[in-house]
Scaffold this active site. Structure first.
Site, PDB file in Angstrom:
ATOM      1  N   ALA A 153       0.824  -1.209   0.000  1.00  7.50           N
ATOM      2  CA  ALA A 153       0.000   0.000   0.000  1.00  7.50           C
ATOM      3  C   ALA A 153       0.860   1.260   0.000  1.00  7.50           C
ATOM      4  CB  ALA A 153      -0.934  -0.009   1.205  1.00  7.50           C
ATOM      5  N   TYR A 154       1.937   1.228   0.761  1.00  8.23           N
ATOM      6  CA  TYR A 154       2.846   2.381   0.804  1.00  8.23           C
ATOM      7  C   TYR A 154       3.490   2.606  -0.562  1.00  8.23           C
ATOM      8  CZ  TYR A 154       6.893   5.231   2.143  1.00  8.23           C
ATOM      9  OH  TYR A 154       7.844   6.219   2.234  1.00  8.23           O
ATOM     10  N   ALA A 155       3.997   1.519  -1.172  1.00  4.39           N
ATOM     11  CA  ALA A 155       4.616   1.647  -2.488  1.00  4.39           C
ATOM     12  C   ALA A 155       3.608   2.133  -3.525  1.00  4.39           C
ATOM     13  CB  ALA A 155       5.224   0.310  -2.909  1.00  4.39           C
ATOM     14  N   SER A 157       1.105   4.130  -2.992  1.00  6.73           N
ATOM     15  CA  SER A 157       0.908   5.574  -2.803  1.00  6.73           C
ATOM     16  C   SER A 157       2.070   6.358  -3.401  1.00  6.73           C
ATOM     17  CB  SER A 157       0.724   5.909  -1.320  1.00  6.73           C
ATOM     18  OG  SER A 157       1.939   5.824  -0.586  1.00  6.73           O
TER      19      SER A 157
END
Length: 245
Positions: A153-155, A157
């Site tokens: 999810a971070y990547a 974003s």
């Protein structure tokens, strides 16, 4: 812009970690710095105090990065104090780690609001306000290449950050403004170190050919390059990661 006009930067997330190092590094180059914070005013004021005690000029400004009205007011405050904005560095971001299968969707929304909407809001204001000869520098991550489990999810974003950065560079044709992203690798900041055991940290440190974690100062050097002499680098993602990816 005349050569005797002080250049001015706004650094979001400037109160801690990479942002604080960036603010100090730009100030060392003679740039007046607006130090943005979201919640920790005391830490932002400490950053300002460090800069001013070394002979630099700085101002702290608080705002919710994803609130366009609050960020417009933050830009206004920096322009009132220093006369304009030449460099915008958007280090503000949050990282919540979880396998995709089990991620709490409220956490996904939180990262989306800060990392995607926040970057978009700041980029929009910067596109309207940065003076000719200036630079807009967003922050991605080397995890977009490393593809580490739990970073999905971070990547994602940060992949969105890269996309909007590269498009904005082309939308600003003719304005003499560069738009790039810096993508740090593992960097010894509280954001990165939180929740990791010593073995995990040691493993990541050894993964790069230079066999260490990055430091906030390492990343600040890349930003200073893009903010100053790197006028022919535009619409790029600069991986500052010691060769890990």
């Amino acid at each position: 812009m005349s050569s005797n006009t002080t250049r001015v930067a706004l650094v979001t997330g400037g109160s801690g970690g990479i942002g604080r190092a960036v603010a100090g590094r730009l100030a060392a180059d003679g740039i007046a710095v607006g130090v943005h914070y979201a919640g920790n005013e005391a830490r932002a004021d400490a950053t300002v105090a460090d800069i001013t005690s070394s002979g630099g000029r700085a101002l702290s400004v608080g705002a919710d990065i994803a609130d366009e009205h609050a960020m417009s007011a933050a830009f206004d405050a920096v322009e009132r104090e220093f006369g304009g904005v030449d460099v915008v560095v958007n280090t503000a971001g949050i990282m919540i780690l979880s396998p995709i299968a089990t991620l709490d969707l409220d956490d996904l929304d939180r990262m989306h609001r800060t990392n995607i909407r926040g970057t978009f809001v700041v980029s929009q204001q910067a596109a309207r306000r940065v003076r000719g000869g200036g630079a807009i520098i967003n922050f991605s991550t080397s995890v977009t290449r490393l593809r580490l489990p739990s970073y999905g999810a971070y990547a994602a974003s940060k992949g969105a950050v890269e996309a909007m950065t590269l498009v904005l560079a082309r939308e600003l044709r003719g304005k003499d403004i560069t738009v790039n992203a810096v993508a740090p690798g593992p960097t010894a900041t509280p954001l990165f170190l939180e929740g990791k055991d010593e073995a995990t940290i040691d493993g990541l440190a050894k993964a790069a050919p230079l066999e260490r974690l990055g430091t906030p100062q390492d990343i600040a050097e890349a930003v200073a390059f893009l903010a100053g002499p790197a006028r022919w680098i535009n619409g790029q993602v600069l991986y500052a990661n010691g060769g890990i990816a």
